[in-house]
Design an enzyme around this catalytic site. Structure first.
Site, PDB file in Angstrom:
ATOM      1  N   GLU A  80       5.710  -8.594   9.533  1.00  0.00           N
ATOM      2  CA  GLU A  80       4.636  -7.704   9.979  1.00  0.00           C
ATOM      3  C   GLU A  80       5.055  -7.055  11.304  1.00  0.00           C
ATOM      4  OE1 GLU A  80       2.013  -6.959   8.298  1.00  0.00           O
ATOM      5  OE2 GLU A  80       1.692  -8.581   6.842  1.00  0.00           O
ATOM      6  N   HIS A 106       2.562  -0.650   1.246  1.00  0.00           N
ATOM      7  CA  HIS A 106       1.223  -0.175   1.579  1.00  0.00           C
ATOM      8  C   HIS A 106       1.287   1.219   2.187  1.00  0.00           C
ATOM      9  CE1 HIS A 106      -0.255  -4.594   1.745  1.00  0.00           C
ATOM     10  NE2 HIS A 106      -0.521  -4.055   0.573  1.00  0.00           N
ATOM     11  N   HIS A 133       6.111  -4.920   6.527  1.00  0.00           N
ATOM     12  CA  HIS A 133       4.733  -4.450   6.577  1.00  0.00           C
ATOM     13  C   HIS A 133       4.354  -4.238   8.048  1.00  0.00           C
ATOM     14  CE1 HIS A 133       3.362  -5.340   2.331  1.00  0.00           C
ATOM     15  NE2 HIS A 133       4.509  -6.017   2.372  1.00  0.00           N
TER      16      HIS A 133
END
Length: 392
Positions: free
Chosen positions: A365, A161, A306
């Site tokens: 994450e 991303h 992420h």
């Protein structure tokens, strides 16, 4: 650092002189036959550089070696001259081990700086392998770095991303520290990195989405077509902090054939800064490159980095193997992150890997806050993640 082979020199001797594992000498010189080294051949000594020194009045080789914290053997090995006939004003070379940082981590990466740093590492430590596994929409290379010689094959990637590019910095910092530790024969958090090297083959793709990363960290593309495209997709807004997608507005982590249709039906139906799965699975070159990489390699596990939330997603539809929970529990212990087995989400890289290969896959994450996380969080995030890298 280049060394010219002198009579009687062998890789084993060079390994002992420079205190570098023999295997790293051999891997740094893949086109040299260790059994038939010829006088005058040039071999690469990883993790070292040469410093010029001009002979001063009163100098002795012993004094020079002491002042420069190197050995007489190293000075003899690197200088193909009669060191006993040196005169004031003559120049010799002093080999120096690289023990300080060679990269800086004070801002988010653009693709150009990322590529420059990769090349610097490969030049300095030629026992790592740099491969181009594909290209982005805008033809930027997608790079994989391979380091290690072990039977366990682990893959880690970052920046799927665009607004999560701090993950690229985390991976690059680990690679940098790993290489320095090997060069200096120093452990990281008590882990012997030579043993780590011999047990694990590590595949790293630090920047899956280089076009998206540059949009966030460099600005609008110079290419007129893509400049107009992203402005149109972003509804004319010039703030791209919400942009997760690739340059065509496709969310690369919604591109995998693991119940892709579910995400297609409930997410964005056209190109968007985030959450558009595309018109079909695996339409985007970045997602295809990652799928093909996994298809070529027999990875034992994969980790996709992420941001944010300090959680580790580790299950998918009950298809994860039994050992996945034991691994994630250790990841949780060393990082402080919370393991989460199931979440109502599909079509991700980790989901597809578990589904198709029935091996452990993890979405980690990093950090906590609002994406893109400020770079001031980097050091803390890196320290949290370091234990996960070393657990492999």
């Amino acid at each position: 650092m280049d060394l010219v082979i002198q009579p009687g020199m062998t890789f084993y001797q060079i390994s002992n002189i420079f205190n570098i594992p023999l295997q790293l000498i051999i891997l740094s010189n893949p086109y040299k036959n260790p059994n038939t080294l010829r006088v005058g051949e040039v071999v690469n000594i990883p993790g070292h550089f040469l410093e010029k020194y001009t002979i001063q009045p009163g100098d002795t080789l012993w004094r020079i070696s002491q002042e420069h914290q190197t050995s007489l053997e190293q000075i003899y090995a690197i200088n193909d001259v009669d060191l006993y006939q040196l005169r004031i004003g003559d120049t010799i070379f002093i080999p120096k081990r690289i023990e300080e940082d060679i990269l800086t981590f004070n801002e988010l990466y653009t693709f150009d700086r990322f590529e420059e740093d990769l090349f610097k590492l490969v030049t300095t430590y030629p026992y790592i392998t740099l491969k181009e596994i594909g290209q982005s929409v805008m033809n930027k290379p997608i790079y994989e770095v391979v380091i290690g010689n072990g039977d366990k094959h682990v893959h880690v990637n970052g920046s799927f991303h665009a607004n999560e590019s701090i993950t690229t910095s985390v991976i690059m910092r680990f690679l940098h520290d790993y290489l320095l530790s090997l060069s200096a024969n120093q452990p990281i958090r008590g882990v012997d990195m030579k043993q780590f090297f011999n047990e694990i083959t590590l595949s790293l793709v630090p920047m899956v989405n280089p076009d998206g990363v540059d949009l966030l960290n460099k600005g609008l593309p110079e290419n007129e077509y893509y400049r107009e495209l992203v402005v149109d997709i972003n509804k004319g807004r010039t703030n791209f902090n919400n942009w997760k997608a690739n340059i065509r507005g496709v969310d690369l982590n919604n591109q995998y054939p693991a119940n892709w249709e579910i995400e297609k039906n409930r997410k964005r139906q056209q190109p968007s800064p985030r959450d558009y799965p595309g018109r079909a699975p695996l339409t985007e070159p970045e997602a295809i490159a990652m799928a093909e990489l996994v298809g070529r390699e027999d990875f034992d596990r994969v980790l996709a980095l992420h941001t944010q939330g300090k959680v580790i997603y580790w299950g998918y539809e009950g298809l994860e193997p039994e050992n996945a929970q034991k691994i994630v529990n250790e990841y949780s212990r060393v990082s402080g992150y919370t393991p989460i087995r199931y979440v109502d989400s599909h079509a991700g890289f980790k989901d597809w890997f578990i589904q198709d290969y029935r091996k452990p896959g993890y979405t980690v994450e990093l950090g906590r806050g609002t994406n893109p996380l400020p770079f001031s969080h980097f050091n803390k995030i890196y320290e949290e993640t370091l234990g996960i890298f070393l657990t492999n």
